[in-house]
Design an enzyme around this catalytic site. Sequence first.
Site, PDB file in Angstrom:
ATOM      1  N   HIS A 254      28.832 106.097 116.539  1.00  0.00           N
ATOM      2  CA  HIS A 254      28.522 104.846 115.839  1.00  0.00           C
ATOM      3  C   HIS A 254      27.784 105.025 114.504  1.00  0.00           C
ATOM      4  CE1 HIS A 254      29.640 102.762 119.565  1.00  0.00           C
ATOM      5  NE2 HIS A 254      28.798 103.524 120.215  1.00  0.00           N
TER       6      HIS A 254
HETATM    7  O1  RIB Z   1      25.872  99.992 120.048  1.00  0.00           O
HETATM    8  C1  RIB Z   1      25.677 101.241 119.419  1.00  0.00           C
HETATM    9  C2  RIB Z   1      24.322 101.312 118.792  1.00  0.00           C
HETATM   10  O2  RIB Z   1      23.331 101.196 119.806  1.00  0.00           O
HETATM   11  C3  RIB Z   1      24.041 102.672 118.114  1.00  0.00           C
HETATM   12  O3  RIB Z   1      23.161 102.480 117.036  1.00  0.00           O
HETATM   13  C4  RIB Z   1      23.376 103.462 119.190  1.00  0.00           C
HETATM   14  O4  RIB Z   1      22.494 104.468 118.675  1.00  0.00           O
HETATM   15  C5  RIB Z   1      22.570 102.396 119.878  1.00  0.00           C
HETATM   16  O5  RIB Z   1      21.362 102.242 119.128  1.00  0.00           O
END
Ligand code: RIB
Length: 313
Positions: A242
């Site tokens: 992500h």
């Molecule tokens: O949904 C993904 C996000 O949530 C990313 O930033 C991961 O590190 C968690 O913080």
Amino acid sequence: MPPRKIIIDTDPGQDDAVAILLALASPELEVLGITTVAGNIPLSLTSLNARKVVEVAERRDIPIYAGCDAPMKQALTTAEHVHGQSGLDGYELPEPALPLQDTHAVDFIIDTLRSAPAGTVTLCPLAPLTNIATALQRAPDIAPRIAEIVLMGGAYFEVGNITPAAEFNIYVDPEAAEIVFGCGAPITVMSLDVTHRLLVTPPRVEAIAALGNRTGEVVAGWIGFFERFDTAKYGSQGAPLHDPSTIAYLLDPTLFTGRHINVEIETRSPLTRGMTVADWWGVSDRPANATFMGDVDAPGFFALLTERLAVLP
Ligand code: RIB
Ligand code: CA
């Protein structure tokens, strides 16, 4: 061209850690500081982990500021089920020597935006938006001084990952997200619609593991742990990576495509709390307030990430 000045706001988390390393490996960016917030794990651990990560890059010059330890209104929701108890499970790192700064993260954000020329500092939130929203609430004058907010959060076509309706970063602190999305600064959103196309498949992890540096080993270890939850959940070949999407966007925006649309945050319904109501099809008359990314050149992203990680120790 001088490097772009950024502040990374983060809750490391393996994917945050990769984003931080990508930024530190890229001369196009000047990381003014890293601010930590409660999210994937409590603040004490996100702050400890941020210190560990900058030491992987051998960058003890990067100041780290601890921020808010709880959402603005909600009780804290954490994600040890994804990231492990330490938040950085997958590779054992030594206790860091780098101390935390005494200044609170919110004060650092406010002071930096007030002292830098307007429009020269970009915020990169990779976590619940508590620090950013608290800074905006305490110092509304900083909003027009922000060059851009490039955040990981939200979802539209991919719907939620922590609830059926909401992505984790927005779900944890929806009131903070509502403040940020309403602040008027240019916002670019790397939602699950994009990050779910950035799957760290076995060949991609192998390319990172084969870099021959310690960074490659560490990142491959983190991914090896981090992916187990999502691959089991989605049945996919690898987990979505992500947070590095935000840094990759700063390095090469042509990797991404999206739309400038209205995005509102659900804060009233317990069922859909934290949902990003993205008007992708322009069916409302609500004004556009964010560039919401919908697609990415995944091979190009991983080529950039792998090439940059290779320059680190
Ligand atoms: O949904 C993904 C996000 O949530 C990313 O930033 C991961 O590190 C968690 O913080
Ligand atoms: Ca994160």
